[in-house]
Design an enzyme around this catalytic site. Structure first.
Site, short mmCIF file in Angstrom:
data_model
loop_
_atom_site.label_atom_id
_atom_site.label_comp_id
_atom_site.label_asym_id
_atom_site.label_seq_id
_atom_site.Cartn_x
_atom_site.Cartn_y
_atom_site.Cartn_z
N LYS A 290 -5.22 -18.45 1.50
CA LYS A 290 -6.51 -17.74 1.50
C LYS A 290 -7.65 -18.70 1.80
CE LYS A 290 -6.18 -13.40 0.49
NZ LYS A 290 -6.67 -12.42 1.46
N TYR B 277 -0.53 -19.21 -2.18
CA TYR B 277 -1.43 -18.07 -1.98
C TYR B 277 -2.87 -18.56 -1.87
CZ TYR B 277 -3.74 -13.62 -3.02
OH TYR B 277 -4.54 -12.50 -2.97
N LEU C 277 -8.65 -6.47 4.51
CA LEU C 277 -8.09 -6.49 3.15
C LEU C 277 -6.58 -6.64 3.15
CD1 LEU C 277 -10.97 -5.35 2.62
CD2 LEU C 277 -9.98 -3.75 1.02
N GLY D 255 0.84 -1.20 0.00
CA GLY D 255 0.00 0.00 0.00
C GLY D 255 0.88 1.25 0.00
#
Ligand code: UDP
Length: 326
Positions: A157, A153, A80, A36
């Site tokens: 998740k 990944y 998130l 970010g």
């Protein structure tokens, strides 16, 4: 209302923050700025309309005390924060698994403690290597071997989804799970491999557009504002609790057609360069050849339809990237 967004300085998080600020809510963000950027939030932190309604903490979600305080303060939580993009997963496998598994466990533990409703942003990666379309929430899951690290990944998740569902079943935690399908829009960076910002950047600079493989793999893109609208609606719907929803778009396109579209739209003189997967990602990689969401479940519950067509998404992204590179 006070809204906590983990990963709120990221691409999707910043658009979600904007939506809640526009509604008059207070937004609390925690982001470690690994992928970010504070630039994503600058339009809001400097906007006098949002004075004293946006609070940014730069820290990891693994910091228990910070997360304890933020989860305690806020009314609802959007989780998130995660390792972003296939490239990140391949380059930093351990860090990515740790963020996804331990980070999500921390968020869920605290939401459970304070009885706060939480939305978990999962991913269409979870489905794995299917060739059929559309992918529906009840489909089986097919992964490659553990030597192919891309699947770490998906597996991490998927574990997040199981953990959230286990908290729901065991303790009644109000958790909503969303599987995102290739979300795109302004503020998304190509630095972590995402195809549209990369192709647009290459086209605007007159560089070759780099297609991995033969370009016959397909994707279905969703505009970020549509995703944000779905998130907010799902969080406001009681029946969404304890459920998993695809959140995606409807226009399936090959990566080759996407490249051609972007060249035409930008009026670029760029050509297309085909790069073997092994050269782009190393030998431990395999791609998902097709990715189309089944939308019946979310449509039936909240009447969700994506509003922005692919051509319009591309026009907006090109305009935004032109603006930022000038
Ligand atoms: N891709 C490509 N060139 C690029 C970046 C990506 O051909 O410069 C391909 C990638 O191999 C995949 C698709 O575009 O098949 C979408 O990639 P992205 O990383 O955006 O998302 P993914 O669906 O892989 O998570």
């Amino acid at each position: 209302m006070k809204v906590l967004i983990t990963g709120g300085a990221g691409f999707i998080g910043s658009h979600l923050a904007e939506a809640y600020l526009e509604r008059g809510d207070e937004v609390y963000i925690i982001d470690d700025l690994s992928t970010g950027s504070l630039d994503n939030l600058q339009p809001f932190t400097e906007d006098p309309r949002f004075n004293n309604r946006i609070f940014v903490t730069i820290d990891t979600i693994l910091n228990h005390n910070v997360m304890l305080e933020l989860t305690g303060i806020c009314d609802i939580v959007f989780h998130l924060a995660a390792a972003v993009g296939v490239r990140t997963i391949l380059e930093k496998p351990l860090e990515s698994i740790r963020t996804n598994i331990q980070g999500t466990e921390k968020v869920l533990e605290l939401c459970d403690k304070f009885k706060k409703k939480v939305l978990i942003a999962s991913t269409s990666e979870v489905y794995g290597k299917h060739l059929h379309a559309p992918l529906v929430e009840t489909d089986n899951i097919i992964y490659g071997p553990s030597s192919k690290f891309r699947w770490s990944y998906a597996a991490s998740k998927l574990m997040d989804e199981f953990t959230a569902l286990a908290y729901y079943r065991t303790n009644g935690l109000k958790a909503v799970i969303t599987r995102l399908f290739n979300t795109v829009g302004p503020r998304q960076t190509g630095a972590y491999g995402m195809v549209i910002p990369r192709f647009v950047d290459q086209a605007l600079h007159g560089d070759s557009l780099t297609i991995y493989g033969d370009g016959m793999q397909t994707r279905t893109f969703t505009y970020v504002k549509d995703v944000v609208r779905a998130f907010i609606m799902l969080m406001e719907t009681d029946e969404a609790v304890g459920e998993v929803f695809n959140v995606g778009g409807i226009e399936e396109i090959t990566i080759r057609n996407l490249a051609e579209k972007i060249i035409a739209l930008t009026g670029s003189g760029s050509t297309i360069e085909y790069i073997p997967y092994e050269k782009a990602f190393g030998k431990d990689f395999e791609d998902m050849m097709r990715r189309v969401p089944g939308m019946d479940k979310i449509r039936a519950l909240i009447g969700y339809e994506p509003e922005v067509p692919l051509d319009e998404m591309l026009r907006r992204i090109v305009a935004a990237q032109k603006g930022s590179s000038s």
